[in-house]
Design an enzyme around this catalytic site. Structure first.
Site, PDB file in Angstrom:
ATOM      1  CG  HIS A 160     -37.618   4.074 -16.024  1.00 19.41           C
ATOM      2  ND1 HIS A 160     -38.003   3.375 -14.900  1.00 19.41           N
ATOM      3  CD2 HIS A 160     -36.465   3.504 -16.446  1.00 19.41           C
ATOM      4  CE1 HIS A 160     -37.116   2.428 -14.648  1.00 19.41           C
ATOM      5  NE2 HIS A 160     -36.176   2.475 -15.582  1.00 19.41           N
ATOM      6  CB  SER A 162     -34.711  -0.534 -14.124  1.00 23.78           C
ATOM      7  OG  SER A 162     -34.269  -0.113 -15.396  1.00 23.78           O
ATOM      8  CG  ASP A 194     -40.322   3.799 -12.563  1.00 25.59           C
ATOM      9  OD1 ASP A 194     -39.862   4.675 -13.308  1.00 25.59           O
ATOM     10  OD2 ASP A 194     -39.798   2.670 -12.421  1.00 25.59           O
TER      11      ASP A 194
END
Length: 1048
Positions: free
Chosen positions: A251, A417, A220
């Protein structure tokens, strides 16, 4: 003599024109932004070089690969080895990165690919540029995804990540679906539940299972080393061109928090899991294939247990990436990935979640409804010559999930996600249940998927291409794993036509004799070993004698690797079942064996069972049977096939499959509700018997047509009474040229190989009936019988026979050629009606044509025209005439006709055969046609030729049109002529390039020295031409002066 005096002037004009064109292209290559080439180690390279991934057949140290290339390449210079400074360089690698001078690319690449130890060479380069639309905190956001306003962002093609919009933490990347433009407003629940408690994680915690000694790889945006929510961050690695290990977007931190966070407000599933943070995305959400390859190799070398990748993209033909995923799972790493935020559209699965060896995760809300943003199946790898697999595998909560912020505290996010790390956390927890000494013997990507799908809770509303096996059930999967014995299974394990809506689309249409085979594609999961073999062909075992009317042909993976394979059922009712009505039930069985595990002496063997419960009805009447042409569809990948509606600027690729059960699924349901039976044709037109069908439905087709297809369709319509309904799309070469974009991940210009539809191909097909479409791109609103509709980037009708019925409306033409017309309209000149809808009888058959398919396609649909489709099918199939469509005012007293040179032309600068199932291919009936014509050229076909080629291929030309009278084929055989497209000569081809025509994708960009050199040469020619003119004028003046003196 006069002609000779004009020659210098012509030369000067030519040189001037050439200079203008070349200056234009020089400006194109140098305008707008300055790009700097950056290697993975951050070292600036010369802009003259292109970077290439050289894949080798063996793993060796990078230095050994470098020495091998230097010793084996006989050519001198032109390339250099690029040192990759990242943690993977401590281990052996299977690829190298080389920079090749642009002037010798073809020669160097060809020499490298000839080497014995080289597998292949793929282009790879990264650019560092100013971010698109990014501002400071709280600034205006940019939409996620790889495209913005028709332009491609840097890097590998990915869909959007998930980001929060709450007031405490605003990010530049707004969470939205790149396809459906659905924004969820984050109306958070007043009291958010812990997602871990909803799955019962506390039950396993109480038993002492917390994810201990499980190596969790998170691919990520990174994580901060001192984050208070994590107790076990083992390693952070950076694989990007940015010099940081930290997460500056939030994120990656959030994903890690869902998996292994320990904060009471946002608990993770496996707080004791060992976190390995792989930073593979930059702050601009950009990544490259080569970064992933190194990071994946490192994950293999360091023996990760579980890997989460919460983002993906549509390109399942990025072979280095896809094959590396296979290698990841073959090394017993359980991979979990998000299926994408491109819902509610069907056919929008992201790669790698669409791969059978990966656990693909969709999203649901707390009410067990499929989240609008969650991508839907089926997989599109197998289209058009097969049928997609069931995906997602499972779904999990992905709406308003709590997770960790960048530095401290918790926040809420939504998206697949987010659902992906929910499942990855569940997997980590389940892995820790198995004693560490037994894990590798019991756990693998197949056995974990078996535990998840067999334990999942099937939801009551969604179908299997929305939910897969259902919502993850941690405790049920735990019970399965406790007593797990290695075995092979089939997923889904049952196909029940009576289970609606779960078994959609199969439960929506029963089987009947004489139909095209109904295909069902299931996945074989082999928990016995990374490789397995099919012992013998699958067997159909009916429960009673009624099952004998079912004929099943099978296609399947004879070798199961890694961990998974496929079994496809081609189901067809025998003729003796033409009047049968009822259910057929039974099992399909398949035996798989794998090599013995360490310490075992005998092969592992397991029998898989797929249970079938099918509905059968008597043969429907011909007028109710519709045949959908799937064979002539082409989608992204492998080529740049553009989106049908040009108003959609952030999703410019046509990648949803164009199948009845993907982006045309709503239309399919409407046709079934109207009483029609819809079958799919995945082979040429020679492979179906027209006597059984009311209408052949052609929608948004991009491919060409065999000569035999054109001839057969003419005969089927005129003599066999087949109806024909055509929905076209825009096709304008000038517009295609302007739609090109530069993809810096593949270092090539991408340009459309055709328009929204292949109108020149359709015109060849319709030529025997005197029908042709034009090259306008029309947009506007109109109304028929009170039904409001939107015409979105459709085309016009430029040929239609006498006696037909034509409807036109005043639209604006947005094509390049229509710009002048629009200026006149805006200055006060009235808009003329553009014909868009035509209906005509043709012998015993009937034809309806319409210039736009956007109103049938659920991708970016503005308004639907299902009402119009039904009226057209009523006409083509049963000659039912709607009074408004067949009004006397719309009847053509004279034929609509334009000359050949006014018809749309094909692109002459693309190698269309690279993408076509027709050009250069054999005409053959594939396994999605009736069993009796498998492997043949079709029904009663006298073959005159096998292949087609462009340009200058033979086509049918019956003159200016065809009236509605019956034509006897024995007297009126189609005349085969030779016709060239406009600009098919080499001279016109070169001129086309100067005017902006682009090469098809992918091609290398012309080196930077060529254009300036050409400009300099033409400048010299221009100077010499002007000098010659002046010299001739001086000589003429001297000559005329002498003459006058002599006369005096």
């Amino acid at each position: 003599m006069a002609a000779r005096r004009r020659t210098p002037l012509k030369s000067s004009v030519f040189a001037a024109v050439m200079s203008i064109f070349l200056f234009r292209y020089f400006a194109l290559f140098t305008r707008k932004e300055t790009l700097s080439l950056v290697s993975e180690g951050g070292k600036n390279e010369t802009g003259r070089n292109n970077n290439y991934i050289v894949r080798f057949r063996e793993y060796r140290k990078a230095e050994d690969h470098r020495r091998y290339l230097e010793s084996e390449l006989v050519l001198g210079g032109g390339w250099e080895w690029i040192e990759r400074r990242n943690p993977a360089m401590k281990f052996a690698t299977d690829f190298g990165l080389v920079a090749v001078e642009a002037t010798v690319v073809e020669r160097v690449v060809a020499e490298i690919e000839k080497l014995e130890m080289v597998k292949d060479v793929n282009v790879d380069v990264s650019y560092k540029r100013e971010l698109l639309g990014v501002s400071g905190s709280g600034g205006g956001g940019r939409s996620g995804g790889s495209f913005s306003d028709g332009r491609k962002r840097p890097g590998k093609i990915f869909t959007s990540m998930s980001f929060s919009e709450d007031e405490e933490q605003r990010h530049d990347a707004v969470a939205e679906t790149s396809n459906s433009s659905i924004h969820w407003g984050r109306e958070l629940l007043a009291q958010k539940s812990q997602v871990t408690s909803l799955f019962g994680a506390n039950v396993l915690w109480s038993k002492g299972y917390t994810g201990a000694k499980v190596k969790m790889a998170i691919f990520d945006t990174g994580i901060r080393s001192d984050h208070p929510h994590f107790r076990n961050i083992k390693e952070r690695t950076n694989w990007t061109s940015e010099d940081t290990l930290n997460d500056n977007l939030g994120h990656g931190t959030f994903v890690a928090g869902v998996i292994a966070g320990q904060d009471d407000e946002c608990l993770g599933f496996a707080p004791d899991a060992e976190i390995y943070a792989f930073r593979v995305f930059t702050d601009a959400q950009v990544s490259y294939t080569s970064w992933f390859l190194d990071a994946f190799n490192y994950a293999i070398a360091t023996k990760m247990d579980v890997l989460n990748l919460s983002i993906g993209g549509p390109d399942f033909l990025d072979l280095p990436f896809v094959e590396k995923i296979w290698e990841i799972t073959a090394n017993n790493i359980i991979m979990v990935s998000a299926i994408g935020n491109d819902g509610p559209l069907y056919g929008t699965l992201n790669n790698p979640a669409d791969q059978s060896d990966v656990i693909g995760v969709g999203g649901i809300d707390y009410n067990d409804h499929i989240a609008p943003f969650s991508s839907r199946g089926m997989s599109t790898w197998e289209i058009p010559h097969g049928y997609g697999r069931v995906k997602p595998d499972v779904v999990a909560y992905g709406k308003d999930i709590m997770g960790s912020k960048i530095s401290s505290g918790c926040k809420s996010l939504s998206g697949t996600s987010v659902a992906s790390p929910v499942v990855a956390g569940v997997v980590c927890l389940l892995v820790s249940v198995i004693p560490e000494s037994d894990r590798k013997a019991i756990l693998n990507p197949a056995s974990m998927k078996q535990a998840l799908v067999e334990g999942a809770a099937k939801l009551s509303g969604p179908n299997l291409y929305e939910q897969g096996a259902g919502r993850v059930n941690l405790l049920e999967s735990y019970e399965i794993l406790k007593s797990y014995q290695p075995r092979a299974t089939i997923f889904p394990g049952i196909l029940d036509f009576s289970d609606c809506p779960y078994s959609w689309p199969f439960c929506r249409q029963p089987l009947y004799a004489g139909a095209m085979p109904v295909m069902f594609n299931a996945t074989i999961l082999n928990g016995m070993g990374v490789i397995g073999y099919v012992e013998s062909p699958p067997i159909w075992n009916p429960s009673d004698e009624n099952g004998n009317i079912l004929s099943i042909h099978f296609t399947y993976s004879e070798i199961i690797w890694p961990w998974t394979g496929y079994i496809a059922l081609h189901m067809q009712i025998k003729e003796e079942g033409a009047q049968f009505s009822g259910e057929i039930e039974g099992n399909v069985t398949l035996t798989i064996y794998s090599p013995p595990a360490p310490g075992e002496k005998t092969q592992r063997r397991s029998t898989c069972v797929l249970h079938l419960k099918l509905q059968v009805v008597p043969n429907p009447p011909r007028s109710k049977r519709i045949l959908w042409d799937q064979f002539h569809n082409i989608n992204y990948p492998p080529g740049y096939i553009p989106r049908d509606s040009l108003d959609v600027r952030n999703d410019i690729l046509d990648w949803h499959g164009d199948h009845l059960h993907t982006n045309f699924h709503i239309m399919f349901n409407m046709l079934r509700d109207a009483g029609y039976y819809v079958e799919t044709l995945g082979s040429p037109f020679t492979c179906f018997d027209a006597r059984h069908y009311g209408t052949l439905l052609l929608v948004d087709l991009e491919d060409e047509y065999f000569i035999e297809e054109i001839e057969k369709l003419r005969d089927d319509v005129i003599n066999n009474g087949l109806g024909l309904a055509v929905f076209a799309e825009w096709h304008n070469v000038d517009t295609m040229v302007k739609m090109r974009f530069f993809d810096d991940n593949t270092r090539s210009w991408w340009t459309p190989v055709t328009g929204g539809a292949n109108v020149p191909g359709l015109n060849d097909l319709l030529a025997p009936f005197g029908i042709a479409f034009g090259d306008k791109i029309l947009n506007g609103d109109f109304s028929i019988d009170g039904e409001q509709s939107r015409y979105a980037s459709g085309t016009d009708i430029v040929r239609f026979p006498l006696g037909g019925y034509v409807h036109g409306f005043p639209f604006l033409d947005s094509s390049e050629s229509g710009a002048t017309q629009n200026v006149l309209v805006n200055s006060g000149t009235g808009k003329a009606d553009s014909p868009i809808l035509g209906l005509v009888e043709a012998g015993k058959g009937r034809i309806a044509v319409y210039g736009d398919s956007n109103c049938l396609d659920s991708s970016h649909m503005v308004t639907n025209c299902y009402w119009l489709l039904k009226k057209l099918l009523d006409f083509t199939s049963a000659n039912a005439r709607d009074p408004l469509l067949f009004s006397q005012s719309s009847k053509q007293d004279i034929a609509i006709y334009v000359d050949d040179n006014q018809l749309p032309s094909r692109r002459t600068d693309v190698n269309f055969s690279s993408y076509s199932a027709v050009l250069g291919q054999d005409l053959i009936c594939r396994r999605d046609s009736r069993f009796e014509v498998w492997g043949t050229k079709g029904y009663n076909l006298h073959v005159r030729g096998r292949n087609r080629r462009l340009p200058g291929y033979p086509i049918i030309d019956l003159g200016r049109g065809l009236n509605s009278t019956t034509v006897d084929p024995s007297n009126k055989r189609p005349k085969v002529t030779e016709r060239r497209n406009k600009g098919d000569t080499q001279g016109n081809h070169l001129l086309g390039i100067l005017n902006g025509d682009e090469l098809d994708m992918p091609v290398l960009v012309t080196s930077h020295w060529l254009v300036p050199a050409a400009i300099a040469i033409t400048g010299v020619l221009l100077f010499l031409s002007i000098w010659r003119i002046r010299q001739r004028r001086r000589r003429r003046k001297r000559g005329s002066g002498s003459g006058r003196l002599g006369n005096l």
